[in-house]
Design a protein around this motif. Structure first.
Motif, PDB file in Angstrom:
ATOM      1  N   VAL A   1       0.869  -1.177   0.000  1.00 40.28           N
ATOM      2  CA  VAL A   1       0.000   0.000   0.000  1.00 40.28           C
ATOM      3  C   VAL A   1       0.901   1.221   0.000  1.00 40.28           C
ATOM      4  CG1 VAL A   1      -1.803   1.264   1.211  1.00 40.28           C
ATOM      5  CG2 VAL A   1      -1.796  -1.232   1.263  1.00 40.28           C
ATOM      6  N   GLY A   2       0.965   1.901  -1.133  1.00 39.33           N
ATOM      7  CA  GLY A   2       1.890   3.016  -1.249  1.00 39.33           C
ATOM      8  C   GLY A   2       3.313   2.507  -1.156  1.00 39.33           C
ATOM      9  N   THR A   3       4.062   3.082  -0.204  1.00 37.48           N
ATOM     10  CA  THR A   3       5.461   2.689  -0.024  1.00 37.48           C
ATOM     11  C   THR A   3       5.638   1.666   1.084  1.00 37.48           C
ATOM     12  OG1 THR A   3       5.816   4.545   1.499  1.00 37.48           O
ATOM     13  CG2 THR A   3       6.262   4.930  -0.837  1.00 37.48           C
ATOM     14  N   LYS A   4       4.561   1.206   1.667  1.00 40.44           N
ATOM     15  CA  LYS A   4       4.646   0.324   2.829  1.00 40.44           C
ATOM     16  C   LYS A   4       4.116  -1.062   2.513  1.00 40.44           C
ATOM     17  CE  LYS A   4       4.339   4.052   6.191  1.00 40.44           C
ATOM     18  NZ  LYS A   4       5.781   3.951   6.502  1.00 40.44           N
ATOM     19  N   GLN A   5       4.692  -2.035   3.210  1.00 40.64           N
ATOM     20  CA  GLN A   5       4.200  -3.406   3.138  1.00 40.64           C
ATOM     21  C   GLN A   5       3.304  -3.655   4.345  1.00 40.64           C
ATOM     22  OE1 GLN A   5       8.148  -5.360   2.695  1.00 40.64           O
ATOM     23  NE2 GLN A   5       7.289  -6.260   0.838  1.00 40.64           N
ATOM     24  N   MET A   6       2.112  -4.143   4.075  1.00 41.52           N
ATOM     25  CA  MET A   6       1.111  -4.354   5.116  1.00 41.52           C
ATOM     26  C   MET A   6       0.739  -5.828   5.202  1.00 41.52           C
ATOM     27  SD  MET A   6       0.715  -1.051   5.737  1.00 41.52           S
ATOM     28  CE  MET A   6      -0.772  -0.886   6.727  1.00 41.52           C
ATOM     29  N   ILE A   7       0.452  -6.274   6.409  1.00 37.78           N
ATOM     30  CA  ILE A   7      -0.039  -7.633   6.613  1.00 37.78           C
ATOM     31  C   ILE A   7      -1.562  -7.585   6.636  1.00 37.78           C
ATOM     32  CG2 ILE A   7      -0.082  -9.635   8.148  1.00 37.78           C
ATOM     33  CD1 ILE A   7       2.580  -8.646   9.284  1.00 37.78           C
ATOM     34  N   ARG A   8      -2.174  -8.331   5.757  1.00 39.58           N
ATOM     35  CA  ARG A   8      -3.634  -8.438   5.714  1.00 39.58           C
ATOM     36  C   ARG A   8      -4.003  -9.765   6.373  1.00 39.58           C
ATOM     37  NH1 ARG A   8      -8.300  -5.455   5.408  1.00 39.58           N
ATOM     38  NH2 ARG A   8      -9.815  -6.324   3.976  1.00 39.58           N
ATOM     39  N   SER A   9      -4.728  -9.705   7.486  1.00 37.93           N
ATOM     40  CA  SER A   9      -5.007 -10.919   8.249  1.00 37.93           C
ATOM     41  C   SER A   9      -6.443 -11.409   8.107  1.00 37.93           C
ATOM     42  CB  SER A   9      -4.696 -10.690   9.737  1.00 37.93           C
ATOM     43  OG  SER A   9      -5.472  -9.632  10.266  1.00 37.93           O
ATOM     44  N   VAL A  10      -7.166 -10.835   7.168  1.00 37.13           N
ATOM     45  CA  VAL A  10      -8.516 -11.324   6.866  1.00 37.13           C
ATOM     46  C   VAL A  10      -8.585 -11.601   5.371  1.00 37.13           C
ATOM     47  CG1 VAL A  10      -9.682 -10.181   8.777  1.00 37.13           C
ATOM     48  CG2 VAL A  10      -9.379  -8.952   6.637  1.00 37.13           C
ATOM     49  N   PRO A  11      -9.307 -12.635   4.975  1.00 40.79           N
ATOM     50  CA  PRO A  11      -9.325 -13.034   3.551  1.00 40.79           C
ATOM     51  C   PRO A  11     -10.181 -12.120   2.692  1.00 40.79           C
ATOM     52  CG  PRO A  11     -10.750 -14.471   4.805  1.00 40.79           C
ATOM     53  CD  PRO A  11     -10.085 -13.566   5.815  1.00 40.79           C
ATOM     54  N   LYS A  12      -9.743 -10.871   2.527  1.00 41.09           N
ATOM     55  CA  LYS A  12     -10.482  -9.929   1.699  1.00 41.09           C
ATOM     56  C   LYS A  12      -9.492  -9.022   1.005  1.00 41.09           C
ATOM     57  CE  LYS A  12     -14.033  -6.323   1.766  1.00 41.09           C
ATOM     58  NZ  LYS A  12     -14.984  -5.547   2.589  1.00 41.09           N
ATOM     59  N   GLU A  13      -9.655  -8.844  -0.294  1.00 43.74           N
ATOM     60  CA  GLU A  13      -8.739  -8.018  -1.067  1.00 43.74           C
ATOM     61  C   GLU A  13      -9.219  -6.566  -1.083  1.00 43.74           C
ATOM     62  OE1 GLU A  13      -5.886  -8.963  -2.394  1.00 43.74           O
ATOM     63  OE2 GLU A  13      -6.175 -11.027  -1.683  1.00 43.74           O
ATOM     64  N   LEU A  14      -8.260  -5.655  -1.103  1.00 43.76           N
ATOM     65  CA  LEU A  14      -8.590  -4.249  -1.276  1.00 43.76           C
ATOM     66  C   LEU A  14      -8.785  -3.953  -2.758  1.00 43.76           C
ATOM     67  CD1 LEU A  14      -5.916  -2.603   1.050  1.00 43.76           C
ATOM     68  CD2 LEU A  14      -8.334  -2.921   1.568  1.00 43.76           C
ATOM     69  N   ASN A  15      -9.831  -3.182  -3.071  1.00 41.92           N
ATOM     70  CA  ASN A  15      -9.977  -2.782  -4.463  1.00 41.92           C
ATOM     71  C   ASN A  15      -9.110  -1.550  -4.731  1.00 41.92           C
ATOM     72  OD1 ASN A  15     -11.430  -0.381  -3.750  1.00 41.92           O
ATOM     73  ND2 ASN A  15     -13.333  -1.570  -3.621  1.00 41.92           N
ATOM     74  N   THR A  16      -9.089  -1.112  -5.979  1.00 42.02           N
ATOM     75  CA  THR A  16      -8.185  -0.027  -6.374  1.00 42.02           C
ATOM     76  C   THR A  16      -8.492   1.270  -5.638  1.00 42.02           C
ATOM     77  OG1 THR A  16      -7.952  -1.013  -8.575  1.00 42.02           O
ATOM     78  CG2 THR A  16      -7.302   1.304  -8.328  1.00 42.02           C
ATOM     79  N   ASP A  17      -9.764   1.607  -5.494  1.00 39.62           N
ATOM     80  CA  ASP A  17     -10.136   2.846  -4.808  1.00 39.62           C
ATOM     81  C   ASP A  17      -9.732   2.807  -3.339  1.00 39.62           C
ATOM     82  OD1 ASP A  17     -11.145   3.791  -7.146  1.00 39.62           O
ATOM     83  OD2 ASP A  17     -13.263   3.762  -6.543  1.00 39.62           O
ATOM     84  N   GLN A  18      -9.935   1.677  -2.681  1.00 36.38           N
ATOM     85  CA  GLN A  18      -9.564   1.560  -1.275  1.00 36.38           C
ATOM     86  C   GLN A  18      -8.063   1.707  -1.094  1.00 36.38           C
ATOM     87  OE1 GLN A  18     -11.308  -2.287  -0.579  1.00 36.38           O
ATOM     88  NE2 GLN A  18     -13.213  -1.447   0.259  1.00 36.38           N
ATOM     89  N   SER A  19      -7.285   1.075  -1.979  1.00 33.18           N
ATOM     90  CA  SER A  19      -5.826   1.198  -1.906  1.00 33.18           C
ATOM     91  C   SER A  19      -5.385   2.642  -2.121  1.00 33.18           C
ATOM     92  CB  SER A  19      -5.167   0.294  -2.958  1.00 33.18           C
ATOM     93  OG  SER A  19      -5.432  -1.063  -2.689  1.00 33.18           O
ATOM     94  N   THR A  20      -6.062   3.348  -3.029  1.00 29.89           N
ATOM     95  CA  THR A  20      -5.719   4.742  -3.307  1.00 29.89           C
ATOM     96  C   THR A  20      -5.944   5.611  -2.085  1.00 29.89           C
ATOM     97  OG1 THR A  20      -6.275   4.484  -5.652  1.00 29.89           O
ATOM     98  CG2 THR A  20      -6.240   6.725  -4.774  1.00 29.89           C
ATOM     99  N   VAL A  21      -7.062   5.403  -1.387  1.00 26.23           N
ATOM    100  CA  VAL A  21      -7.368   6.193  -0.190  1.00 26.23           C
ATOM    101  C   VAL A  21      -6.345   5.922   0.907  1.00 26.23           C
ATOM    102  CG1 VAL A  21      -9.032   6.506   1.693  1.00 26.23           C
ATOM    103  CG2 VAL A  21      -9.820   6.409  -0.676  1.00 26.23           C
ATOM    104  N   LEU A  22      -6.008   4.655   1.133  1.00 20.68           N
ATOM    105  CA  LEU A  22      -5.030   4.319   2.176  1.00 20.68           C
ATOM    106  C   LEU A  22      -3.648   4.873   1.846  1.00 20.68           C
ATOM    107  CD1 LEU A  22      -6.080   0.636   2.968  1.00 20.68           C
ATOM    108  CD2 LEU A  22      -6.523   2.676   4.340  1.00 20.68           C
TER     109      LEU A  22
END
Length: 257
Positions: free
Chosen positions: A176-197
């Motif tokens: 997400v941006g310049t950072k690596q994030m751990i996603r611990s729930v089985p759900k993908e971020l869509n493009t708009d959500q990634s842009t906001v974060l």
């Protein structure tokens, strides 16, 4: 009258024979080069094995040294985690790393993975199951929960999450941006959500009007993304501001650091 003779069948046969000779020579060279590379790789792996035995304590105890050792392994095609998940099978020997360094290292990354799972699940209600690798490393290092603290690197955390993936745990690494994030729930971020974060990483927070002005989004699009992120607990809202401000708990940790 010219006495020059045309090209006959024998010339075509000679050309075909020459072409075949070149092809055979090329195949022989490729085979020789491949054999040489395989020999060199075997030598490198043998030297790596000796190096691991000589520096086993440093690899176990020093996270930076361990990360560099793992990179050397990857460079020559040795995966320290390969085979770790079959330790319990009758014919399983555990990971290559375990065979080299001993049984006490056999479950190092799976032991760390247990801590990662514990840390992520404990904070899931607050951050919606999205945590930066750096924050996870710090929490593991503080030693709350199973087994006390562990001195590990971001590289160790990434490998621990990788060790969880064959188990179908739902844990994954997102950029997400310049950072690596751990996603611990089985759900993908869509493009708009990634842009906001990603925008929150840069600006600290966002508002609907900021998204309209800077991203060129319609009000309905911005509001929909915000509502989805709020529903997943990936954003917190400051309702006391002149216009509602939306903050990411994962990014707030980075601001406090």
């Amino acid at each position: 009258m010219s006495t020059r003779r045309g090209v006959g069948l024998s010339a075509f046969q000679n050309r075909s024979s020459l072409t075949s000779s070149y092809a055979n020579h090329g195949a022989a060279l490729r085979s020789s080069h491949l054999s040489s590379l395989q020999t060199q790789l075997s030598v490198f792996q043998a030297q790596l094995h000796t190096f691991a035995l000589q520096h086993s304590e440093d690899i176990k105890q020093n996270p930076t040294f361990r990360a560099e050792f793992a990179r050397m392994c990857n460079a020559i095609g040795v995966d320290p985690l390969a085979g770790s998940n079959i330790k319990g099978k009758k014919h399983g020997k555990g990971s290559w790393w375990a065979q080299v360094l001993g049984g006490d290292v056999n479950d190092f990354y799976f032991g760390l993975a247990v801590r990662v799972v514990e840390v992520c699940r404990r904070s899931r209600d607050a951050n919606g199951g999205l945590m930066s690798v750096g924050e996870c490393r710090e929490r593991v290092g503080k030693g709350r929960g199973i087994g006390g603290g562990m001195e590990v690197t971001d590289d160790d955390i990434l490998r621990a999450v990788k060790a969880l993936q064959p188990l179908g745990s739902g844990f994954s690494i997102l950029n997400v941006g310049t950072k690596q994030m751990i996603r611990s729930v089985p759900k993908e971020l869509n493009t708009d959500q990634s842009t906001v974060l990603e925008a929150i990483q840069v600006l600290g927070y966002v508002t609907v009007s900021m998204m309209e002005d800077n991203l060129g989004w319609e009000y309905a699009r911005a509001e929909t993304v915000i509502e989805d992120l709020l529903a997943d607990s990936l954003l917190w809202v400051d309702a006391k501001a002149a216009e509602k401000e939306y903050w990411s708990p994962a990014s707030m940790h980075d601001l406090d650091a």
